[in-house]
Write a protein that holds these residues in place. Structure first.
Motif, PDB file in Angstrom:
ATOM      1  N   SER A 144       0.817  -1.213   0.000  1.00 42.93           N
ATOM      2  CA  SER A 144       0.000   0.000   0.000  1.00 42.93           C
ATOM      3  C   SER A 144       0.852   1.265   0.000  1.00 42.93           C
ATOM      4  O   SER A 144       0.301   2.383   0.001  1.00 42.93           O
ATOM      5  CB  SER A 144      -0.955   0.012   1.191  1.00 42.93           C
ATOM      6  N   ALA A 145       2.177   1.127   0.001  1.00 41.03           N
ATOM      7  CA  ALA A 145       3.058   2.299  -0.095  1.00 41.03           C
ATOM      8  C   ALA A 145       2.830   2.987  -1.441  1.00 41.03           C
ATOM      9  O   ALA A 145       2.488   2.342  -2.437  1.00 41.03           O
ATOM     10  CB  ALA A 145       4.511   1.874   0.040  1.00 41.03           C
ATOM     11  N   ARG A 146       3.040   4.290  -1.473  1.00 38.42           N
ATOM     12  CA  ARG A 146       2.814   5.046  -2.692  1.00 38.42           C
ATOM     13  C   ARG A 146       3.978   6.002  -2.972  1.00 38.42           C
ATOM     14  O   ARG A 146       4.635   6.486  -2.050  1.00 38.42           O
ATOM     15  CB  ARG A 146       1.516   5.858  -2.575  1.00 38.42           C
ATOM     16  N   PRO A 147       4.256   6.275  -4.251  1.00 42.34           N
ATOM     17  CA  PRO A 147       5.296   7.241  -4.603  1.00 42.34           C
ATOM     18  C   PRO A 147       5.078   8.581  -3.915  1.00 42.34           C
ATOM     19  O   PRO A 147       3.940   9.038  -3.754  1.00 42.34           O
ATOM     20  CB  PRO A 147       5.148   7.354  -6.130  1.00 42.34           C
ATOM     21  N   GLY A 148       6.170   9.180  -3.492  1.00 47.07           N
ATOM     22  CA  GLY A 148       6.133  10.447  -2.785  1.00 47.07           C
ATOM     23  C   GLY A 148       6.192  10.289  -1.278  1.00 47.07           C
ATOM     24  O   GLY A 148       6.496  11.252  -0.572  1.00 47.07           O
ATOM     25  N   GLU A 149       5.911   9.069  -0.767  1.00 44.43           N
ATOM     26  CA  GLU A 149       5.972   8.848   0.672  1.00 44.43           C
ATOM     27  C   GLU A 149       7.413   8.670   1.141  1.00 44.43           C
ATOM     28  O   GLU A 149       8.300   8.311   0.364  1.00 44.43           O
ATOM     29  CB  GLU A 149       5.110   7.646   1.045  1.00 44.43           C
ATOM     30  N   ARG A 150       7.643   8.899   2.428  1.00 39.56           N
ATOM     31  CA  ARG A 150       8.990   8.963   2.990  1.00 39.56           C
ATOM     32  C   ARG A 150       9.385   7.654   3.674  1.00 39.56           C
ATOM     33  O   ARG A 150       8.564   6.999   4.320  1.00 39.56           O
ATOM     34  CB  ARG A 150       9.054  10.117   3.990  1.00 39.56           C
ATOM     35  N   VAL A 151      10.650   7.305   3.539  1.00 39.64           N
ATOM     36  CA  VAL A 151      11.250   6.182   4.250  1.00 39.64           C
ATOM     37  C   VAL A 151      12.503   6.698   4.940  1.00 39.64           C
ATOM     38  O   VAL A 151      13.329   7.373   4.315  1.00 39.64           O
ATOM     39  CB  VAL A 151      11.640   5.034   3.289  1.00 39.64           C
TER      40      VAL A 151
END
Length: 228
Positions: A144-151
């Motif tokens: 469910s991770a999406r582009p633009g999210e932070r790690v």
């Protein structure tokens, strides 16, 4: 598609997850050798053999930051998914595949210690279980991770390497391409791969049908907050 949540016989979850890891990690091992001389349904984008979420329209991605000096990872955080987990180094087992974190530490992420260190030049590989015999594990919601999210990866030198997700893909097991999944996308860039099992559970094969691979690249760095 959604991973089957039908009841399983006692001990079956460990078997199916182990088989899936064996397939995934054998691919990592073969890729490494070639380059150098992984409660509820798991929702995953699946269309054909390889499915990609890509970058949604209107989601700008920041520029890459120059790589950091090498340092081993200690903790992984994905704020949007509520993931905070210790990171432990993992090597190869007797069969030449990478050892995943032990089943008793389902909330732990494994780092392929013979590869790139997160934040330094290259693609660092982090692996985690999707489930255990009885419950979801650390990377259960990874698809469910999406582009633009932070790690964020806290490192042994006291720094935090900040990555931005730019790609989420589901690779079918029967046509898995380790080089495409794990290879560095752009030369000179610090990249990250977060890897777990996905797709559906194949009862006959006793394994999941695919692997989820989340790709990210270094966009920032800071100091780890003091604890205690």
């Amino acid at each position: 598609m959604t991973v089957s949540t039908a009841p399983r016989a006692a001990g079956h979850g460990r078997l199916l997850t182990g088989v899936a890891w064996a397939l995934l990690l054998l691919g990592l091992w073969l890729w490494g050798k070639d380059i150098a001389a992984g409660p509820g349904g798991l929702s995953a984008p699946t269309t054909g053999d390889v499915a990609a979420v890509g970058r949604p329209l209107g989601v700008p991605l920041p520029p890459a930051r120059p790589p950091l000096a090498p340092a081993e990872p200690e903790r992984l955080e994905i704020p949007s998914l509520g993931i905070t987990a210790p990171v432990v180094p993992r090597g190869l087992d007797g069969a030449g595949a990478i050892d995943p974190p032990p089943y008793g530490t389902a909330d732990t992420v494994g780092w392929y210690r013979d590869g790139t260190k997160p934040g330094s030049d290259g693609a660092a590989l982090l692996v985690g279980h999707v489930d255990t015999e009885t419950e979801p594990a650390v990377f259960y919601g990874l698809s469910s991770a999406r582009p633009g999210e932070r790690v964020e990866v806290t490192r042994a030198d006291g720094s935090v390497a900040e990555f931005t997700i730019d790609d989420v893909q589901v690779f079918a097991r029967h046509e898995f391409d380790p080089r495409k999944a794990y290879g560095q996308r752009r030369e000179g860039r610090a990249e990250l791969r977060l890897i777990t099992c996905g797709g559906t559970f194949d009862q006959e094969a006793g394994a999941y049908t695919a692997n989820v691979v989340v790709s990210a690249y270094l966009t920032g760095a800071g100091d780890a907050p003091r604890r205690g």
